[in-house]
Design a protein around this motif. Structure first.
Motif: not given
Length: 238
Positions: A47-56
Motif C-alpha cells: 500500500x505504501x509503495x502504491x501511494x509513493x509510485x502513483x501519488x494517490x
C-alpha cells in the motif's frame, strides 16, 4: 434423545462472530502469529509503495493499509467467523443426547516436512498426532462418531457415560445429519473438541432445560402413550 431446536436457538449456540475460545484457537502458536505478522508487513509495504509510485491520497487506500497492517490481530476473528458461517448454513439443528458406546485412540497423519539429514539426503518427516475417537448412540439406533486431539483430561471418559452434542442438517426431520458439534459429557463437566464451535454456556442451559422437561415426564401422573411422547418431543422445541 434427539430434540429439534429453533433457528433462533441454533444461531445463539453457533455465533456469527468469533467467541474468545474460538479466537484463541485460531491465534495458534507463535509461528502462526509470525506468519500473520509477515502478511501484515507485506500488505502495508504494498500500500505504501502504491501511494509513493502513483501519488494517490485517497481515503480508501489509507483504510486498506490500516486494515492490512492489523491483519495479525483480526485474522483469527475472520477465520473463526468463516468456520461459524459454514455451520450456520445448515437449515436445521437438534440437541442429541446418547451414551458413549465405544472409544479408542488412533494416531493420525497431520502433515509432512521435508528436511536434509547429515549426509545431505532429502528426508520426509511425518507429523502425527494422537486422537481420541468416540462412538455415541441411543436406543433409536442413531450413532454419531467424533474425533478430537487427545488430551490428558480425556482419561475420565468411559463407556456408558451420557454425552450431548448439537447435530446439523438440511432436512427438517433431521433424518440426515450433515455435521455434528463438539461433545459435552455432563457427569465429568468435560468437553471433547478440537475447534470450540458451540457457545458452551448456552449449550449447558439447553441441556438443563431439557432435563427439567424430562423430570416432569417421569412423574407417574403424567404417563403418556408412545404417540403422546412423540408429541411431547415437539414441545421441547424452543
Amino acid at each position: 434423545m434427539l430434540v429439534p431446536l429453533t433457528r433462533e436457538k441454533f444461531e445463539q449456540l453457533i455465533p456469527l462472530i468469533a467467541t474468545g475460545p474460538q479466537y484463541k484457537y485460531y491465534w495458534g502458536k507463535f509461528s502462526n502469529f509470525l506468519q500473520r505478522l509477515l502478511i501484515s508487513v507485506v500488505i502495508g509495504a504494498i500500500v505504501l509503495l502504491f501511494k509513493v509510485l502513483f501519488r494517490v491520497d485517497f481515503p480508501l487506500v489509507f483504510i486498506i493499509g490500516i486494515i492490512g497492517a492489523f491483519y495479525w490481530f483480526w485474522g483469527p476473528v475472520f477465520q473463526a467467523s468463516q468456520r461459524n458461517i459454514k455451520c450456520r448454513r445448515y437449515k436445521y439443528s437438534g440437541f442429541f443426547r446418547g451414551r458413549i458406546l465405544d472409544f479408542w485412540i488412533t494416531e493420525e497423519l497431520i502433515g509432512k516436512q521435508e528436511t536434509v539429514n547429515n549426509k545431505g539426503d532429502l528426508v520426509i518427516v511425518e507429523n502425527r498426532e494422537k486422537r481420541i475417537n468416540l462412538e455415541i448412540g441411543d436406543d433409536t439406533g442413531f450413532i454419531a462418531e467424533f474425533q478430537a486431539p487427545l488430551k490428558v483430561a480425556y482419561k475420565a471418559i468411559s463407556s456408558g457415560q451420557w454425552a450431548e452434542l448439537l447435530v446439523m442438517s438440511n432436512r427438517g426431520d433431521l433424518s440426515t445429519i450433515e455435521e455434528i458439534s463438539d461433545i459435552y459429557i455432563p457427569s465429568r463437566d468435560l468437553w471433547v473438541s478440537d475447534y470450540p464451535i458451540l457457545r458452551r454456556d448456552f449449550f449447558t442451559e439447553v441441556s438443563s432445560r431439557l432435563d427439567d422437561n424430562e423430570d416432569e415426564d417421569d412423574k407417574p401422573r403424567r404417563r403418556r402413550s408412545e404417540g403422546n411422547r412423540r408429541r411431547k418431543r415437539d414441545d421441547y422445541r424452543y
